[in-house]
Design a protein around this motif. Structure first.
Motif, PDB file in Angstrom:
ATOM      1  N   GLN A  76       0.598   3.305  -3.073  1.00  0.00           N
ATOM      2  CA  GLN A  76      -0.606   4.082  -3.353  1.00  0.00           C
ATOM      3  C   GLN A  76      -0.235   5.510  -3.757  1.00  0.00           C
ATOM      4  O   GLN A  76       0.822   6.020  -3.376  1.00  0.00           O
ATOM      5  CB  GLN A  76      -1.490   4.107  -2.095  1.00  0.00           C
ATOM      6  CG  GLN A  76      -2.836   4.800  -2.249  1.00  0.00           C
ATOM      7  CD  GLN A  76      -3.657   4.178  -3.357  1.00  0.00           C
ATOM      8  OE1 GLN A  76      -3.762   4.752  -4.438  1.00  0.00           O
ATOM      9  NE2 GLN A  76      -4.207   2.982  -3.091  1.00  0.00           N
ATOM     10  N   PHE A  92      -2.054   4.880   2.418  1.00  0.00           N
ATOM     11  CA  PHE A  92      -3.470   4.541   2.319  1.00  0.00           C
ATOM     12  C   PHE A  92      -4.394   5.718   2.565  1.00  0.00           C
ATOM     13  O   PHE A  92      -5.594   5.657   2.283  1.00  0.00           O
ATOM     14  CB  PHE A  92      -3.807   3.447   3.343  1.00  0.00           C
ATOM     15  CG  PHE A  92      -3.709   3.923   4.776  1.00  0.00           C
ATOM     16  CD1 PHE A  92      -4.824   4.391   5.448  1.00  0.00           C
ATOM     17  CD2 PHE A  92      -2.495   3.908   5.449  1.00  0.00           C
ATOM     18  CE1 PHE A  92      -4.738   4.847   6.763  1.00  0.00           C
ATOM     19  CE2 PHE A  92      -2.397   4.355   6.750  1.00  0.00           C
ATOM     20  CZ  PHE A  92      -3.525   4.820   7.418  1.00  0.00           C
ATOM     21  N   GLU A 140       0.817  -1.209   0.000  1.00  0.00           N
ATOM     22  CA  GLU A 140       0.000   0.000   0.000  1.00  0.00           C
ATOM     23  C   GLU A 140       0.851   1.259   0.000  1.00  0.00           C
ATOM     24  O   GLU A 140       0.356   2.356  -0.295  1.00  0.00           O
ATOM     25  CB  GLU A 140      -0.948  -0.015   1.198  1.00  0.00           C
ATOM     26  CG  GLU A 140      -1.938   1.122   1.261  1.00  0.00           C
ATOM     27  CD  GLU A 140      -2.957   1.157   0.114  1.00  0.00           C
ATOM     28  OE1 GLU A 140      -3.655   2.177  -0.025  1.00  0.00           O
ATOM     29  OE2 GLU A 140      -3.065   0.154  -0.635  1.00  0.00           O
ATOM     30  N   MET A 147      -8.897  -0.914   1.300  1.00  0.00           N
ATOM     31  CA  MET A 147      -7.642  -1.644   1.128  1.00  0.00           C
ATOM     32  C   MET A 147      -7.815  -3.113   1.510  1.00  0.00           C
ATOM     33  O   MET A 147      -7.316  -4.020   0.838  1.00  0.00           O
ATOM     34  CB  MET A 147      -6.539  -1.017   1.985  1.00  0.00           C
ATOM     35  CG  MET A 147      -5.183  -1.687   1.835  1.00  0.00           C
ATOM     36  SD  MET A 147      -4.083  -1.347   3.209  1.00  0.00           S
ATOM     37  CE  MET A 147      -4.897  -2.216   4.548  1.00  0.00           C
TER      38      MET A 147
END
Length: 305
Positions: free
Chosen positions: A43, A48, A40, A153
């Protein structure tokens, strides 16, 4: 405020889909044990936090402006979400906020106001500023729309790794963990990992309610996980679903961060390495856990370089 449900998380996933990356999973074996890494930190905005900010701004009445407080990652997520939607944003940060994170927030066009030595002071100032009509105040972790967005997520994790038997993630104020709990609905436990110097959830679970804790501002992960109190909504979700609380030392989390670089060439901020540190230390009781690497917004070099 009402805690978000799985339905809220699924609705958020559809709403924010055009604006976020579906971050990849990496299956690996380390020290002879299997795990899944959720990347993540790849991202948009490097964490996140964009998920929750976008869901909050897209799911309600359109505001004229947005105000928030942040140690860095949430502020960047909100500022980027506001830029995507054409909204002016003001982000209050403590004077201790890392220069790299502040620089990235300013690059979005948002106004950055430095206020107070810690997150609590910045948050109070942001809340006061948000009294202006037409302003949407976005709390970093105690907002149901933000939590639902963070839960998207975990929806991806369940889809891409249906065999995972624990979701292991870092905790500051608890928004990411609460979103995971909402998405999991008790089917898989959340393993909530905190630095020993910032044990907000660990202390709250022991006390049976959110309480203020003395945060070690010198902790390697304090800039991202330095909330002094877990949110009321996150606590309600996490205390009513299968949640395991784990603590790691700064030495352990920095060693985990360096190992992610040495073994996988994954560059994450110290806070993002806390779940991997717990897993390396044998504190995660699961056969195929998904370890979340949640952020990469820092200027760093591995130890020894």
């Amino acid at each position: 405020m009402t805690a978000p449900t799985l339905s809220d998380v699924e609705t958020a996933a559809e709403l924010i889909r055009p604006h976020v990356r579906r971050t990849p999973l990496l299956r690996a074996t380390v020290d002879g044990r299997p795990l899944v890494l959720k990347l993540e930190h790849l991202q948009r905005t490097g964490s996140f936090k964009l998920r929750g900010a976008l869901n909050a701004l897209l799911s309600g009445d359109a505001p004229e402006r947005v105000v928030t407080a942040s140690g860095g990652n949430h502020g960047l997520g909100v500022a980027t979400a506001a830029a995507i939607l054409g909204l002016p944003a003001t982000v209050y940060v403590p004077t201790s906020a890392p220069a790299g994170k502040v620089r990235r927030i300013e690059a979005t066009g948002a106004e950055v106001i430095r206020h107070g030595a810690g997150y609590a002071e910045a948050a109070a100032a942001a809340l006061a500023a948000a009294r202006q009509p037409g302003t949407r105040h976005l709390h970093a972790y105690d907002d149901p729309a933000v939590i639902a967005g963070q839960g998207t997520m975990t929806v991806e994790i369940l889809s891409d790794a249906p065999d995972t038997d624990a979701v292991v993630l870092a905790v500051g104020g608890g928004g990411l963990a609460a979103g995971a709990a909402a998405a999991l609905g008790g089917r898989v436990p959340v393993v909530a990992v905190e630095p020993e110097g910032c044990p907000t959830l660990h202390t709250a679970l022991a006390a049976g309610e959110p309480v203020d804790v003395a945060v070690d501002s010198g902790s390697a992960a304090a800039s991202a996980l330095g909330a002094s109190r877990v949110g009321d909504l996150p606590f309600a979700l996490l205390s009513s679903t299968p949640t395991r609380s784990v603590l790691v030392s700064d030495t352990e989390l920095l060693a985990a961060r360096d190992r992610l670089w040495e073994e996988f060439r994954l560059a994450v901020e110290p806070a993002a390495a806390t779940p991997f540190a717990a897993w390396l230390a044998g504190r995660v009781d699961a056969e195929t856990p998904c370890v979340v690497l949640c952020g990469a917004n820092t200027d760093w070099a591995p130890a020894g370089n």
